[in-house]
Design a protein around this motif. Structure first.
Motif, PDB file in Angstrom:
ATOM      1  N   PRO A  43       0.820  -1.216   0.000  1.00 27.60           N
ATOM      2  CA  PRO A  43       0.000   0.000   0.000  1.00 27.60           C
ATOM      3  C   PRO A  43       0.857   1.271   0.000  1.00 27.60           C
ATOM      4  CG  PRO A  43      -0.955  -1.611   1.475  1.00 27.60           C
ATOM      5  CD  PRO A  43       0.374  -2.184   1.022  1.00 27.60           C
ATOM      6  N   ALA A  44       2.020   1.207   0.664  1.00 28.99           N
ATOM      7  CA  ALA A  44       2.892   2.401   0.683  1.00 28.99           C
ATOM      8  C   ALA A  44       3.437   2.702  -0.710  1.00 28.99           C
ATOM      9  CB  ALA A  44       4.035   2.203   1.678  1.00 28.99           C
ATOM     10  N   TYR A  45       3.675   1.673  -1.534  1.00 27.80           N
ATOM     11  CA  TYR A  45       4.168   1.931  -2.906  1.00 27.80           C
ATOM     12  C   TYR A  45       3.085   2.661  -3.701  1.00 27.80           C
ATOM     13  CZ  TYR A  45       6.686  -2.418  -1.597  1.00 27.80           C
ATOM     14  OH  TYR A  45       7.353  -3.400  -0.938  1.00 27.80           O
ATOM     15  N   VAL A  46       1.835   2.219  -3.478  1.00 28.09           N
ATOM     16  CA  VAL A  46       0.726   2.870  -4.193  1.00 28.09           C
ATOM     17  C   VAL A  46       0.628   4.335  -3.751  1.00 28.09           C
ATOM     18  CG1 VAL A  46      -1.766   2.837  -4.590  1.00 28.09           C
ATOM     19  CG2 VAL A  46      -0.503   0.678  -4.460  1.00 28.09           C
ATOM     20  N   PHE A  47       0.762   4.574  -2.429  1.00 28.62           N
ATOM     21  CA  PHE A  47       0.701   5.963  -1.941  1.00 28.62           C
ATOM     22  C   PHE A  47       1.866   6.784  -2.506  1.00 28.62           C
ATOM     23  CE2 PHE A  47      -1.571   3.878   1.784  1.00 28.62           C
ATOM     24  CZ  PHE A  47      -2.826   4.233   1.311  1.00 28.62           C
ATOM     25  N   TYR A  48       3.003   6.140  -2.660  1.00 26.56           N
ATOM     26  CA  TYR A  48       4.180   6.818  -3.220  1.00 26.56           C
ATOM     27  C   TYR A  48       3.872   7.289  -4.650  1.00 26.56           C
ATOM     28  CZ  TYR A  48       9.273   7.383  -3.954  1.00 26.56           C
ATOM     29  OH  TYR A  48      10.529   7.878  -4.187  1.00 26.56           O
ATOM     30  N   PHE A  49       3.294   6.374  -5.423  1.00 27.64           N
ATOM     31  CA  PHE A  49       2.919   6.686  -6.813  1.00 27.64           C
ATOM     32  C   PHE A  49       1.861   7.789  -6.833  1.00 27.64           C
ATOM     33  CE2 PHE A  49       1.699   6.053 -11.135  1.00 27.64           C
ATOM     34  CZ  PHE A  49       2.691   5.310 -11.741  1.00 27.64           C
ATOM     35  N   MET A  50       0.894   7.654  -5.930  1.00 25.09           N
ATOM     36  CA  MET A  50      -0.169   8.674  -5.846  1.00 25.09           C
ATOM     37  C   MET A  50       0.430  10.041  -5.515  1.00 25.09           C
ATOM     38  SD  MET A  50      -3.157   6.712  -3.753  1.00 25.09           S
ATOM     39  CE  MET A  50      -4.594   7.701  -4.133  1.00 25.09           C
ATOM     40  N   ASN A  51       1.385  10.020  -4.602  1.00 25.56           N
ATOM     41  CA  ASN A  51       2.015  11.270  -4.180  1.00 25.56           C
ATOM     42  C   ASN A  51       2.676  11.981  -5.359  1.00 25.56           C
ATOM     43  OD1 ASN A  51       2.297  12.863  -1.969  1.00 25.56           O
ATOM     44  ND2 ASN A  51       4.348  12.122  -1.474  1.00 25.56           N
ATOM     45  N   SER A  52       3.386  11.209  -6.188  1.00 29.86           N
ATOM     46  CA  SER A  52       4.048  11.802  -7.368  1.00 29.86           C
ATOM     47  C   SER A  52       3.012  12.407  -8.297  1.00 29.86           C
ATOM     48  CB  SER A  52       4.836  10.742  -8.140  1.00 29.86           C
ATOM     49  OG  SER A  52       5.775  10.163  -7.311  1.00 29.86           O
ATOM     50  N   MET A 109       8.775   6.583 -18.497  1.00 36.99           N
ATOM     51  CA  MET A 109       8.998   5.657 -17.374  1.00 36.99           C
ATOM     52  C   MET A 109       9.976   4.558 -17.779  1.00 36.99           C
ATOM     53  SD  MET A 109       5.464   5.161 -15.331  1.00 36.99           S
ATOM     54  CE  MET A 109       4.116   6.265 -15.558  1.00 36.99           C
ATOM     55  N   ASP A 110       9.803   4.017 -18.984  1.00 40.96           N
ATOM     56  CA  ASP A 110      10.724   2.960 -19.447  1.00 40.96           C
ATOM     57  C   ASP A 110      12.158   3.493 -19.545  1.00 40.96           C
ATOM     58  OD1 ASP A 110       8.881   0.980 -19.513  1.00 40.96           O
ATOM     59  OD2 ASP A 110       8.464   1.106 -21.668  1.00 40.96           O
ATOM     60  N   ASP A 111      12.287   4.701 -20.107  1.00 38.40           N
ATOM     61  CA  ASP A 111      13.635   5.291 -20.252  1.00 38.40           C
ATOM     62  C   ASP A 111      14.304   5.460 -18.892  1.00 38.40           C
ATOM     63  OD1 ASP A 111      13.238   5.414 -22.921  1.00 38.40           O
ATOM     64  OD2 ASP A 111      12.808   7.578 -23.011  1.00 38.40           O
ATOM     65  N   ASN A 112      13.489   5.717 -17.874  1.00 38.59           N
ATOM     66  CA  ASN A 112      14.039   5.929 -16.526  1.00 38.59           C
ATOM     67  C   ASN A 112      14.055   4.649 -15.687  1.00 38.59           C
ATOM     68  OD1 ASN A 112      14.697   8.856 -16.268  1.00 38.59           O
ATOM     69  ND2 ASN A 112      12.589   9.023 -16.997  1.00 38.59           N
ATOM     70  N   ASN A 113      13.743   3.534 -16.343  1.00 34.60           N
ATOM     71  CA  ASN A 113      13.863   2.234 -15.661  1.00 34.60           C
ATOM     72  C   ASN A 113      12.921   2.088 -14.458  1.00 34.60           C
ATOM     73  OD1 ASN A 113      15.185  -0.101 -16.133  1.00 34.60           O
ATOM     74  ND2 ASN A 113      16.937   0.340 -14.796  1.00 34.60           N
ATOM     75  N   VAL A 114      11.787   2.775 -14.507  1.00 33.89           N
ATOM     76  CA  VAL A 114      10.891   2.791 -13.337  1.00 33.89           C
ATOM     77  C   VAL A 114      10.424   1.372 -12.975  1.00 33.89           C
ATOM     78  CG1 VAL A 114       8.653   3.623 -12.481  1.00 33.89           C
ATOM     79  CG2 VAL A 114      10.155   5.164 -13.742  1.00 33.89           C
ATOM     80  N   LYS A 115      10.133   0.567 -13.987  1.00 29.52           N
ATOM     81  CA  LYS A 115       9.644  -0.796 -13.729  1.00 29.52           C
ATOM     82  C   LYS A 115      10.651  -1.591 -12.882  1.00 29.52           C
ATOM     83  CE  LYS A 115       7.820  -4.622 -16.477  1.00 29.52           C
ATOM     84  NZ  LYS A 115       7.601  -5.047 -17.863  1.00 29.52           N
ATOM     85  N   GLU A 116      11.915  -1.534 -13.283  1.00 31.93           N
ATOM     86  CA  GLU A 116      12.942  -2.281 -12.549  1.00 31.93           C
ATOM     87  C   GLU A 116      13.121  -1.703 -11.139  1.00 31.93           C
ATOM     88  OE1 GLU A 116      14.191  -5.170 -13.453  1.00 31.93           O
ATOM     89  OE2 GLU A 116      12.871  -4.900 -15.181  1.00 31.93           O
ATOM     90  N   LEU A 117      13.021  -0.382 -11.034  1.00 32.41           N
ATOM     91  CA  LEU A 117      13.202   0.253  -9.717  1.00 32.41           C
ATOM     92  C   LEU A 117      12.096  -0.168  -8.755  1.00 32.41           C
ATOM     93  CD1 LEU A 117      14.373   3.849 -10.748  1.00 32.41           C
ATOM     94  CD2 LEU A 117      15.765   1.926  -9.984  1.00 32.41           C
ATOM     95  N   ILE A 118      10.872  -0.324  -9.275  1.00 32.65           N
ATOM     96  CA  ILE A 118       9.765  -0.760  -8.404  1.00 32.65           C
ATOM     97  C   ILE A 118      10.002  -2.203  -7.956  1.00 32.65           C
ATOM     98  CG2 ILE A 118       7.283  -1.275  -8.332  1.00 32.65           C
ATOM     99  CD1 ILE A 118       6.888   1.240 -10.099  1.00 32.65           C
ATOM    100  N   LYS A 119      10.479  -3.028  -8.888  1.00 35.34           N
ATOM    101  CA  LYS A 119      10.785  -4.417  -8.498  1.00 35.34           C
ATOM    102  C   LYS A 119      11.878  -4.440  -7.434  1.00 35.34           C
ATOM    103  CE  LYS A 119      10.186  -6.345 -13.036  1.00 35.34           C
ATOM    104  NZ  LYS A 119      10.898  -7.052 -14.085  1.00 35.34           N
ATOM    105  N   ASP A 120      12.906  -3.590  -7.624  1.00 33.53           N
ATOM    106  CA  ASP A 120      13.988  -3.521  -6.619  1.00 33.53           C
ATOM    107  C   ASP A 120      13.420  -3.137  -5.249  1.00 33.53           C
ATOM    108  OD1 ASP A 120      15.789  -4.067  -8.578  1.00 33.53           O
ATOM    109  OD2 ASP A 120      16.685  -2.050  -8.665  1.00 33.53           O
ATOM    110  N   ALA A 121      12.465  -2.202  -5.255  1.00 31.92           N
ATOM    111  CA  ALA A 121      11.878  -1.741  -3.987  1.00 31.92           C
ATOM    112  C   ALA A 121      11.159  -2.902  -3.298  1.00 31.92           C
ATOM    113  CB  ALA A 121      10.910  -0.587  -4.245  1.00 31.92           C
ATOM    114  N   ALA A 122      10.404  -3.680  -4.084  1.00 32.55           N
ATOM    115  CA  ALA A 122       9.680  -4.815  -3.498  1.00 32.55           C
ATOM    116  C   ALA A 122      10.668  -5.819  -2.897  1.00 32.55           C
ATOM    117  CB  ALA A 122       8.801  -5.482  -4.562  1.00 32.55           C
TER     118      ALA A 122
END
Ligand SMILES: NC(=O)c1ccc[n+]([C@@H]2O[C@H](COP(=O)([O-])OP(=O)(O)OC[C@H]3O[C@@H](n4cnc5c(N)ncnc54)[C@H](OP(=O)(O)O)[C@@H]3O)[C@@H](O)[C@H]2O)c1
Length: 268
Positions: free
Chosen positions: A174-183, A241-254
């Motif tokens: 849930p905190a990841y979702v709030f993080y995304f919402m915050n942005s 998002m792809d250029d900034n590697n966001v997908k991989e960064l979210i996986k790293d966070a998990a």
């Protein structure tokens, strides 16, 4: 079945409220214990369940015990509980990282269920993963599941590794979702929307996307393709998002949360 919840913070209180409002337990069968005098006074005013300030008065009469204190409090708590527990009682831990073996050793008991809840349990939309020691019977596990389900949905996992893994997905999620919402809220404010309009734009977008996702079996990729046309606005955002590697960064966070859950289990 007399049930005791130890620790009436975010999670313990959520479960106590969920169980109190369900048909599973009547009021006489639900006890709550917390060490904080303020919490006890507040819960007594609320009058939703029997509140105890000493373990001696409630622990020996419980059939099932939910343990909902912070992981770093568990060793002291186990020491205090140990002289009052018996081998027929079932212990359901909500604590991140604390292993079944540590609970069995700490309390000198065998029947332990380890679970990983999440905060939307507060609004009946939680998801809890759980697994049990082999001494917990199928019938007992079903009773535990029914109680866990009073706060949303639950999934049974085969081993504890999946409990730590689900900490990285749903427990901390849930905190990841709030993080995304915050942005997105910050972007909306920067674009000039009022605070209130930003909130409506962002929360409806999340709610609508989740509703669509739940309506059928389409994957997120398919949904992204439906929103994004070649050369269009959404494609520009997804490319960024792809250029900034966001997908991989979210996986790293998990994985960081997963690893931390394992570490917590090893910390004393
Ligand atoms: N919050 C989440 O989103 C979440 C998600 C998944 C799992 N969890 C797990 O749920 C557990 C509880 O988290 P929380 O956020 O609900 O914590 P919390 O809000 O701090 O609640 C814990 C409560 O237990 C009390 N307490 C501490 N030691 C005690 C003792 N020996 N006997 C009785 N009560 C005691 C605390 O009192 P004091 O404040 O005075 O210490 C507090 O009221 C944690 O182990 C956590 O890993 C939480």
């Amino acid at each position: 079945m007399k049930t005791l919840v130890i620790g009436a913070g975010n999670m313990g209180l959520t479960y106590a409220e969920g169980m109190a409002q369900s048909a599973m337990l009547n009021r006489r069968n639900l006890m709550v214990f917390d060490k904080s005098a303020d919490v006890i006074a507040r819960l007594r005013d609320l009058d939703h369940f029997d509140v105890y300030e000493s373990l001696e008065e409630c622990l020996p009469q419980a059939d099932m015990v939910f343990v909902a204190v912070k992981p770093y409090h568990c060793d002291d708590l186990f020491e205090e509980m140990k002289p009052m527990v018996n081998k027929e009682q079932i212990f359901v831990s909500l604590m991140a990282g604390v292993t079944i073996n540590r609970i069995q050793e700490g309390l000198g008991v065998r029947k332990v269920v380890r679970s990983m809840p999440n905060l939307p349990a507060q609004v009946g939309k939680g998801v809890t993963s759980y697994t049990a020691s082999r001494e917990v019977s199928r019938v007992e596990l079903l009773m535990v599941r029914n109680l866990l389900d009073t706060t949303g949905e639950s999934i049974h996992v085969e081993n504890e590794n999946f409990i730590d893994a689900s900490t990285g997905i749903s427990g901390s999620g849930p905190a990841y979702v709030f993080y995304f919402m915050n942005s997105m809220l910050e972007a909306a404010r920067k674009m000039g929307f009022s605070k209130n309009d930003s909130k409506v734009l962002v929360s409806q977008t999340f709610e609508g996307a989740v509703e669509l996702f739940n309506q059928n079996d389409l994957s997120p990729d398919t949904w992204m393709d439906r929103v994004a046309s070649k050369g269009g606005t959404t494609r520009a955002a997804l490319d960024s998002m792809d250029d900034n590697n966001v997908k991989e960064l979210i996986k790293d966070a998990a994985y960081a949360a997963f690893d931390r859950a394992v570490e917590l289990g090893e910390e004393k």
